[in-house]
Motif scaffolding. Structure first.
Motif, PDB file in Angstrom:
ATOM      1  N   LYS A   1       1.605  32.935  13.916  1.00 58.46           N
ATOM      2  CA  LYS A   1       0.473  33.906  12.893  1.00 58.46           C
ATOM      3  C   LYS A   1      -0.674  32.340  12.709  1.00 58.46           C
ATOM      4  O   LYS A   1      -0.368  31.217  12.739  1.00 58.46           O
ATOM      5  N   LEU A   2      -1.976  33.155  13.675  1.00 58.59           N
ATOM      6  CA  LEU A   2      -2.683  32.629  13.468  1.00 58.59           C
ATOM      7  C   LEU A   2      -4.174  33.324  12.417  1.00 58.59           C
ATOM      8  O   LEU A   2      -4.278  34.274  12.111  1.00 58.59           O
ATOM      9  N   SER A   3      -4.622  31.731  12.229  1.00 59.33           N
ATOM     10  CA  SER A   3      -5.596  32.245  10.316  1.00 59.33           C
ATOM     11  C   SER A   3      -6.809  32.874  10.911  1.00 59.33           C
ATOM     12  O   SER A   3      -7.700  33.821  10.138  1.00 59.33           O
ATOM     13  N   TYR A   4      -7.301  32.739  12.086  1.00 60.31           N
ATOM     14  CA  TYR A   4      -9.035  33.084  12.717  1.00 60.31           C
ATOM     15  C   TYR A   4      -9.110  33.561  13.445  1.00 60.31           C
ATOM     16  O   TYR A   4      -8.045  32.709  14.530  1.00 60.31           O
ATOM     17  N   ARG A   5      -9.469  34.219  14.572  1.00 64.26           N
ATOM     18  CA  ARG A   5     -10.090  34.683  15.546  1.00 64.26           C
ATOM     19  C   ARG A   5     -11.253  34.436  15.848  1.00 64.26           C
ATOM     20  O   ARG A   5     -12.087  35.847  15.497  1.00 64.26           O
ATOM     21  N   LYS A   6     -11.828  34.198  16.816  1.00 64.24           N
ATOM     22  CA  LYS A   6     -13.386  34.606  17.834  1.00 64.24           C
ATOM     23  C   LYS A   6     -13.346  35.531  18.470  1.00 64.24           C
ATOM     24  O   LYS A   6     -12.634  34.935  20.365  1.00 64.24           O
TER      25      LYS A   6
ATOM     26  N   LEU B   1      -7.920  31.612  19.831  1.00 64.31           N
ATOM     27  CA  LEU B   1      -6.936  31.868  18.411  1.00 64.31           C
ATOM     28  C   LEU B   1      -6.993  30.680  17.776  1.00 64.31           C
ATOM     29  O   LEU B   1      -7.117  29.404  18.292  1.00 64.31           O
ATOM     30  N   GLN B   2      -7.792  30.231  16.753  1.00 66.06           N
ATOM     31  CA  GLN B   2      -7.681  29.196  15.374  1.00 66.06           C
ATOM     32  C   GLN B   2      -6.501  29.238  15.324  1.00 66.06           C
ATOM     33  O   GLN B   2      -5.226  29.645  14.615  1.00 66.06           O
ATOM     34  N   ASP B   3      -5.407  27.697  15.493  1.00 63.32           N
ATOM     35  CA  ASP B   3      -4.610  27.181  14.669  1.00 63.32           C
ATOM     36  C   ASP B   3      -4.675  26.664  13.299  1.00 63.32           C
ATOM     37  O   ASP B   3      -6.233  25.956  12.685  1.00 63.32           O
ATOM     38  N   ASP B   4      -3.664  26.365  11.997  1.00 63.47           N
ATOM     39  CA  ASP B   4      -3.805  26.046  11.262  1.00 63.47           C
ATOM     40  C   ASP B   4      -2.813  24.611  10.987  1.00 63.47           C
ATOM     41  O   ASP B   4      -1.966  25.303  11.704  1.00 63.47           O
ATOM     42  N   TYR B   5      -2.589  23.823   9.839  1.00 67.24           N
ATOM     43  CA  TYR B   5      -2.400  23.574   9.350  1.00 67.24           C
ATOM     44  C   TYR B   5       0.165  24.125   8.920  1.00 67.24           C
ATOM     45  O   TYR B   5       0.677  24.143   8.730  1.00 67.24           O
ATOM     46  N   ALA B   6      -1.130  25.677   7.865  1.00 73.24           N
ATOM     47  CA  ALA B   6       0.366  25.656   7.568  1.00 73.24           C
ATOM     48  C   ALA B   6       0.976  26.594   8.706  1.00 73.24           C
ATOM     49  O   ALA B   6       2.369  26.312   8.598  1.00 73.24           O
TER      50      ALA B   6
END
Length: 518
Positions: free
Chosen positions: A35-40, A126-131
């Motif tokens: 699951k990726l929290s941000y997408r452009k 896709l943008q990864d995050d630390y969570a």
């Protein structure tokens, strides 16, 4: 507050250069649906700030996934190449997905990255995050490529600069792989009798092998006198420099691995692995001491020997070896793998697993294409007791069987004799060759007792490798070769317990004029 920002930047930097694990251990396994929290959305230049799962953009298509940082010029160049490749494949009816996952902490550079790839329909950013870090889950690092089949199983992992698409050899290989997978093919679908994925082993070899052109080719004939006669087991040739075999971590790890082979392989074999250490030119002074250490390592299950290379023999040059190179042959002396340092790091578990898989795969790695250069061509010139092969055939359809050098050889010979008896009305010649391996020679008297009174021609192969009939045929124990009346090789097959020899002879006899387009 400033210290907190500084700490975040430093942590982010080290995260991009640190490998989290061993991605090759994931080969042929389905990836997680991260699951990726941000997408452009690159197609329309719109921000969609919501949860996005990886499966949402792969959509059952072959996928190339790249780990990038959005501020990196090299990364944008790579993505541009991938976008053009996706467009080219789409023109030929093959749809793939290109997924770029940006590392946490580089969100501010997304607009910069977008300028290079916003025109490509099948590139998803896709943008990864630390969570829920996909980077950690994929066990990767910056610039790594992951290639997945349509079921999202990992079929190839390429790390760092080795994944550069300015390398047109790699680019062409990737294009071919994606094109095949777009048609439903997956390298992960077939398995061997041991339960190990044969295609997985081939994928590992594709990563580690230095010289694909010589795969499944025999040991050079001018080196037969040095390495022959081989026992009936795989052979590893390792180029060392003096006493580094025992003084370095790498050398000690090589010896440890060799000893483990003696206990890990099938105990029905008289020996398991033949290892030859070639002492490099320039290290002659340490040869005597090294030789005494090596010989003390020998056992019933491991043959470890050492030879000194010379400017006359020039073994390293002929075999394309460098220091710490490893060259692996199957038990029929066909080259399976050549790899150079630093890839031959015996402290690396992936390389050890690769080497183990290659040794276990043995002859199976060469069954697909080892006769490709001979099919539809006239049989090589060979003779036995001065009688040429062409005379033995009596200008008839001829079946040449090379007996297995295990207990199955007895079963194979019994079926050959029965087939010859039951099919005596057909104008067929059947020649049986007993190979010169130690196990086959030990059953020589049993074979002669079985063959007595039959109409099968029985030949004991020459022990001299330069005269060996099996070598001339590029064959191996278990092979069955079908020649037409003009001694043209029409087909080859491998004997097994379930192999219906009579049925196969009838099939090839009827089709002998069709198999080469005649």
């Amino acid at each position: 507050m400033n210290l907190l920002i500084l700490f975040t930047i430093i942590a982010s930097y080290f995260a991009t250069i640190t490998s989290y694990g061993n991605p090759k251990s994931l080969l042929c396994k389905k990836r997680d649906n991260y699951k990726l929290s941000y997408r452009k959305d690159l197609r329309w230049g719109e921000d969609i700030k919501r949860d996005m799962y990886l499966d949402d953009v792969t959509d059952g298509r072959p996928t190339v996934l790249a780990l990038h940082t959005a501020h990196c010029l090299y990364c944008t160049t790579q993505a541009t190449y991938l976008g053009n490749m996706a467009n080219d494949l789409m023109d030929y009816g093959t749809n793939i997905s290109i997924v770029v996952i940006n590392h946490p902490g580089y969100e501010d550079y997304i607009d910069y990255y977008m300028r290079y790839i916003k025109s490509f329909d099948h590139v998803y950013f896709l943008q990864d995050d630390y969570a829920d870090s996909a980077w950690r889950g994929l066990q990767g690092r910056k610039d790594d490529f992951y290639i997945y089949d349509s079921n999202q199983r990992l079929v190839k992992y390429v790390t760092g600069q080795a994944a550069s698409l300015t390398n047109f050899g790699f680019k062409d290989d990737l294009y071919d792989m994606l094109s095949k997978m777009g048609q439903g093919y997956s390298p992960c679908d077939s398995t061997t009798k041991t339960g190990t994925s044969m295609e997985k082993t081939k994928l590992w070899i594709s990563d580690y092998n230095y010289d694909h052109g010589k795969q499944c080719k025999r040991l050079p004939s001018d080196l037969f006198d040095i390495f022959w006669p081989p026992p009936s087991m795989p052979m590893i040739i390792y180029l060392a420099s003096g006493d580094s075999v025992y003084s370095s971590n790498q050398g000690r790890a090589v010896v440890k691995f060799i000893r483990q082979q003696g206990t890990a392989r099938d105990t029905s074999s008289s020996a398991f692995v033949n290892v030859i250490i070639v002492n490099a030119i320039g290290s002659e002074k340490s040869f005597s001491e090294l030789k005494s250490k090596v010989e003390s390592t020998n056992s019933d299950t491991v043959r470890l020997s050492i030879i000194q290379d010379t400017t006359v023999q020039n073994i390293a040059h002929k075999l394309n070896l460098r220091r710490d190179s490893m060259l692996v042959y199957d038990r029929y002396q066909r080259q399976m793998l050549l790899s150079h340092s630093p890839k031959t790091d015996m402290l690396d578990s992936v390389w050890r697993t690769t080497l183990q898989s290659v040794l276990e795969a043995d002859n199976d790695l060469c069954t697909d294409y080892r006769f490709s250069e001979l099919i539809c061509k006239k049989a090589p010139e060979w003779s036995f007791n001065r009688i040429p092969f062409s005379w033995m055939t009596f200008d008839r359809f001829t079946v040449v069987s090379i007996l297995k050098d295990t207990e199955e050889g007895i079963l194979q010979l019994k079926r050959i004799i029965k087939a010859r008896k039951d099919m005596g009305h057909l104008p067929i010649t059947h020649i049986v060759i007993n190979p010169s391996t130690q196990d086959a020679i030990s059953r020589q008297q049993i074979y002669r007792g079985l063959i007595e009174g039959s109409r099968v021609h029985f030949i004991d192969d020459y022990a001299d490798s330069t005269k060996s009939i099996v070598n001339s045929l590029l064959g191996a124990p278990g092979d069955t070769l079908f020649y037409d009346q003009h001694q043209i090789l029409r087909a080859t097959e491998i004997f097994s317990k379930k192999y219906d020899l009579q049925s196969r002879i009838r099939t090839h006899y009827k089709q002998q004029e069709d198999q080469c387009g005649q």
